[in-house]
Design a protein around this motif. Sequence first.
Motif, PDB file in Angstrom:
ATOM      1  N   VAL A  47       0.843  -1.193   0.000  1.00 32.50           N
ATOM      2  CA  VAL A  47       0.000   0.000   0.000  1.00 32.50           C
ATOM      3  C   VAL A  47       0.880   1.246   0.000  1.00 32.50           C
ATOM      4  CG1 VAL A  47      -1.718   1.324   1.305  1.00 32.50           C
ATOM      5  CG2 VAL A  47      -1.887  -1.180   1.168  1.00 32.50           C
ATOM      6  N   VAL A  48       0.673   2.098  -0.986  1.00 26.87           N
ATOM      7  CA  VAL A  48       1.344   3.401  -1.058  1.00 26.87           C
ATOM      8  C   VAL A  48       0.298   4.450  -0.704  1.00 26.87           C
ATOM      9  CG1 VAL A  48       2.439   5.092  -2.572  1.00 26.87           C
ATOM     10  CG2 VAL A  48       3.031   2.665  -2.763  1.00 26.87           C
ATOM     11  N   PRO A  49       0.517   5.263   0.345  1.00 30.14           N
ATOM     12  CA  PRO A  49      -0.527   6.175   0.817  1.00 30.14           C
ATOM     13  C   PRO A  49      -0.580   7.511   0.083  1.00 30.14           C
ATOM     14  CG  PRO A  49       1.338   6.282   2.303  1.00 30.14           C
ATOM     15  CD  PRO A  49       1.687   5.259   1.241  1.00 30.14           C
ATOM     16  N   PHE A  50      -0.133   7.509  -1.171  1.00 31.92           N
ATOM     17  CA  PHE A  50      -0.139   8.721  -1.994  1.00 31.92           C
ATOM     18  C   PHE A  50      -0.589   8.349  -3.404  1.00 31.92           C
ATOM     19  CE2 PHE A  50       3.112   9.396   1.269  1.00 31.92           C
ATOM     20  CZ  PHE A  50       2.606  10.547   1.863  1.00 31.92           C
ATOM     21  N   PRO A  51      -0.975   9.338  -4.226  1.00 31.65           N
ATOM     22  CA  PRO A  51      -1.433   9.037  -5.582  1.00 31.65           C
ATOM     23  C   PRO A  51      -0.311   8.464  -6.451  1.00 31.65           C
ATOM     24  CG  PRO A  51      -2.114  11.247  -4.912  1.00 31.65           C
ATOM     25  CD  PRO A  51      -1.117  10.774  -3.893  1.00 31.65           C
ATOM     26  N   PRO A  52      -0.660   7.828  -7.561  1.00 29.39           N
ATOM     27  CA  PRO A  52       0.348   7.309  -8.491  1.00 29.39           C
ATOM     28  C   PRO A  52       1.190   8.436  -9.081  1.00 29.39           C
ATOM     29  CG  PRO A  52      -1.816   6.363  -8.947  1.00 29.39           C
ATOM     30  CD  PRO A  52      -2.033   7.475  -7.972  1.00 29.39           C
ATOM     31  N   GLY A  53       2.436   8.086  -9.424  1.00 31.27           N
ATOM     32  CA  GLY A  53       3.284   8.993 -10.179  1.00 31.27           C
ATOM     33  C   GLY A  53       4.318   9.752  -9.396  1.00 31.27           C
ATOM     34  N   GLY A  54       4.166   9.836  -8.076  1.00 35.16           N
ATOM     35  CA  GLY A  54       5.143  10.544  -7.276  1.00 35.16           C
ATOM     36  C   GLY A  54       6.328   9.666  -6.919  1.00 35.16           C
ATOM     37  N   THR A  55       7.291  10.256  -6.227  1.00 29.86           N
ATOM     38  CA  THR A  55       8.506   9.529  -5.863  1.00 29.86           C
ATOM     39  C   THR A  55       8.202   8.309  -5.007  1.00 29.86           C
ATOM     40  OG1 THR A  55       9.816  11.555  -5.967  1.00 29.86           O
ATOM     41  CG2 THR A  55      10.740   9.729  -4.722  1.00 29.86           C
ATOM     42  N   THR A  56       7.330   8.465  -3.995  1.00 32.44           N
ATOM     43  CA  THR A  56       7.012   7.339  -3.115  1.00 32.44           C
ATOM     44  C   THR A  56       6.365   6.204  -3.900  1.00 32.44           C
ATOM     45  OG1 THR A  56       6.671   8.883  -1.283  1.00 32.44           O
ATOM     46  CG2 THR A  56       5.831   6.650  -0.996  1.00 32.44           C
ATOM     47  N   ASP A  57       5.450   6.550  -4.783  1.00 37.49           N
ATOM     48  CA  ASP A  57       4.760   5.541  -5.587  1.00 37.49           C
ATOM     49  C   ASP A  57       5.729   4.804  -6.506  1.00 37.49           C
ATOM     50  OD1 ASP A  57       2.275   4.346  -6.866  1.00 37.49           O
ATOM     51  OD2 ASP A  57       3.117   5.407  -8.592  1.00 37.49           O
ATOM     52  N   LEU A  58       6.574   5.535  -7.204  1.00 36.58           N
ATOM     53  CA  LEU A  58       7.483   4.891  -8.153  1.00 36.58           C
ATOM     54  C   LEU A  58       8.507   4.008  -7.437  1.00 36.58           C
ATOM     55  CD1 LEU A  58       8.059   7.855 -10.623  1.00 36.58           C
ATOM     56  CD2 LEU A  58       6.633   5.840 -10.958  1.00 36.58           C
ATOM     57  N   ALA A  73       5.099 -14.831  -5.013  1.00 36.93           N
ATOM     58  CA  ALA A  73       3.725 -14.343  -4.933  1.00 36.93           C
ATOM     59  C   ALA A  73       3.542 -13.193  -5.905  1.00 36.93           C
ATOM     60  CB  ALA A  73       3.402 -13.879  -3.514  1.00 36.93           C
ATOM     61  N   ALA A  74       2.302 -12.959  -6.290  1.00 39.55           N
ATOM     62  CA  ALA A  74       1.988 -11.760  -7.057  1.00 39.55           C
ATOM     63  C   ALA A  74       2.021 -10.585  -6.091  1.00 39.55           C
ATOM     64  CB  ALA A  74       0.609 -11.892  -7.690  1.00 39.55           C
ATOM     65  N   VAL A  75       2.888  -9.609  -6.338  1.00 42.08           N
ATOM     66  CA  VAL A  75       3.024  -8.444  -5.459  1.00 42.08           C
ATOM     67  C   VAL A  75       2.463  -7.237  -6.200  1.00 42.08           C
ATOM     68  CG1 VAL A  75       4.591  -7.043  -4.075  1.00 42.08           C
ATOM     69  CG2 VAL A  75       5.082  -9.463  -4.424  1.00 42.08           C
ATOM     70  N   VAL A  76       1.392  -6.658  -5.673  1.00 45.04           N
ATOM     71  CA  VAL A  76       0.704  -5.565  -6.343  1.00 45.04           C
ATOM     72  C   VAL A  76       0.734  -4.318  -5.474  1.00 45.04           C
ATOM     73  CG1 VAL A  76      -0.812  -7.090  -7.654  1.00 45.04           C
ATOM     74  CG2 VAL A  76      -1.547  -6.252  -5.421  1.00 45.04           C
ATOM     75  N   VAL A  77       0.778  -3.173  -6.126  1.00 47.34           N
ATOM     76  CA  VAL A  77       0.749  -1.890  -5.420  1.00 47.34           C
ATOM     77  C   VAL A  77      -0.677  -1.369  -5.405  1.00 47.34           C
ATOM     78  CG1 VAL A  77       1.450   0.540  -5.537  1.00 47.34           C
ATOM     79  CG2 VAL A  77       3.129  -1.274  -5.924  1.00 47.34           C
ATOM     80  N   GLU A  78      -1.124  -0.938  -4.231  1.00 45.53           N
ATOM     81  CA  GLU A  78      -2.427  -0.287  -4.083  1.00 45.53           C
ATOM     82  C   GLU A  78      -2.205   1.135  -3.590  1.00 45.53           C
ATOM     83  OE1 GLU A  78      -5.200  -2.327  -1.620  1.00 45.53           O
ATOM     84  OE2 GLU A  78      -5.150  -4.177  -2.798  1.00 45.53           O
ATOM     85  N   ASN A  79      -2.688   2.108  -4.333  1.00 42.47           N
ATOM     86  CA  ASN A  79      -2.603   3.508  -3.898  1.00 42.47           C
ATOM     87  C   ASN A  79      -3.842   3.839  -3.072  1.00 42.47           C
ATOM     88  OD1 ASN A  79      -1.251   3.441  -6.871  1.00 42.47           O
ATOM     89  ND2 ASN A  79      -0.182   4.868  -5.527  1.00 42.47           N
ATOM     90  N   ARG A  80      -3.606   4.242  -1.824  1.00 41.82           N
ATOM     91  CA  ARG A  80      -4.695   4.656  -0.931  1.00 41.82           C
ATOM     92  C   ARG A  80      -4.345   6.032  -0.359  1.00 41.82           C
ATOM     93  NH1 ARG A  80      -8.472   0.813   0.792  1.00 41.82           N
ATOM     94  NH2 ARG A  80      -8.165  -1.240  -0.180  1.00 41.82           N
ATOM     95  N   PRO A  81      -4.486   7.084  -1.193  1.00 43.20           N
ATOM     96  CA  PRO A  81      -4.061   8.420  -0.760  1.00 43.20           C
ATOM     97  C   PRO A  81      -5.090   9.088   0.144  1.00 43.20           C
ATOM     98  CG  PRO A  81      -4.942   8.510  -2.984  1.00 43.20           C
ATOM     99  CD  PRO A  81      -4.949   7.056  -2.587  1.00 43.20           C
ATOM    100  N   GLY A  82      -4.648  10.164   0.775  1.00 47.71           N
ATOM    101  CA  GLY A  82      -5.542  10.991   1.570  1.00 47.71           C
ATOM    102  C   GLY A  82      -5.038  11.219   2.973  1.00 47.71           C
ATOM    103  N   ALA A  83      -5.437  12.377   3.541  1.00 48.37           N
ATOM    104  CA  ALA A  83      -5.124  12.739   4.926  1.00 48.37           C
ATOM    105  C   ALA A  83      -3.630  12.679   5.208  1.00 48.37           C
ATOM    106  CB  ALA A  83      -5.893  11.846   5.897  1.00 48.37           C
ATOM    107  N   GLY A  84      -2.838  13.185   4.281  1.00 47.41           N
ATOM    108  CA  GLY A  84      -1.401  13.234   4.500  1.00 47.41           C
ATOM    109  C   GLY A  84      -0.740  11.884   4.621  1.00 47.41           C
ATOM    110  N   GLY A  85      -1.305  10.881   3.969  1.00 43.80           N
ATOM    111  CA  GLY A  85      -0.750   9.528   4.030  1.00 43.80           C
ATOM    112  C   GLY A  85      -1.380   8.662   5.097  1.00 43.80           C
TER     113      GLY A  85
END
Length: 336
Positions: A47-58, A73-85
């Motif tokens: 889980v990345v607590p910010f929108p796609p495309g930023g440094t943390t996400d990449l 295992a299949a390792v997938v990224v989920e973006n769950r942004p909001g409230a400063g992470g």
Amino acid sequence: MTMKALAPKLCAPYLAIAAVSALLIHPIGHAQSNDAAADSGDVVRVVVPFPPGGTTDLLGRLVAENLTEPLNAAVVVENRPGAGGNIGAAYVARADADGDTMLFTATSTPAISATLYNNLNYDLQTDLTPVAVVGTIPFVILVSNDVPAETLDEFIALAKERPGEINFGSAGVGTTAHLAAEMFKKEADIDVVHVPYKGNGPALADLMGGHLDMMFDFLPSAIELVKSGRVRPLAVTSEARAPALPDVPSVGEAGLEGYSVLSYFGLFAPAGTPDAKLDQLNRDISAIAMSDANAARFEQLGVTPAAESREWFQNYVDYEIDLWGELIRDANLQVD
């Protein structure tokens, strides 16, 4: 007050980085499973607590992509942004402690939230467990070309001559860049006024347009603005110069000795996750960070790789909570 007390001996020098546009067009999608992982049916969520495309996400996607093989295992990224992470962090804090759901973020984000937010619905020290650090990124102190200061010393002198007249911007109250600047204010003993924006882009636009005087920005998004002459760099916040900007001094070199702020990026798991799984994850992520095969990707993201033990990481998170907490209380900052 500095960030150097627990700073590790980083395992590689700062790397030159590509243009910010390369970060946005580089084809890093959701981490894909290999055939064995797909057949097993196992799925691990990062889980990345910010929108796609930023440094943390990449950077999170790079880690997830490389975890597929060691975890089988299949390792997938989920973006769950909001409230400063904090939306993403709270989601992972409430997840099952089985190692199948983890949080990837800059460590300062939840450490700042621990004091900044009045009604935080998770506790970083009891609900989440630090697993591994991946790397660090410094800030660059930038000023508008309209500001009559060519060096950090000159800027500090100017601010002392004009207390309360010079402003600085950030992506919002309580962001790492905001608090790094607040720490700079305290160490330099200057009075400059914070102007919060809804995101980094609008703040940079106003800095380039001369409507904003100063701001702290991460190296990846600052470097091309510096090279193109659209803003003026005064210093980098690492203890040593960044080879990507070899003509820009560190803050210490520029005259403010002892000041150093790096943003650490790492992985957290829900509290109670078995130690054996956490230890293996630490080894796997450390190998990813220090892999020669990933050097170019880290370079593109402007990241200096790091590898540390779980114990070091836990101590560092505790240190950051104390550090930022003191600064937040001194600055009388609070978010409901």
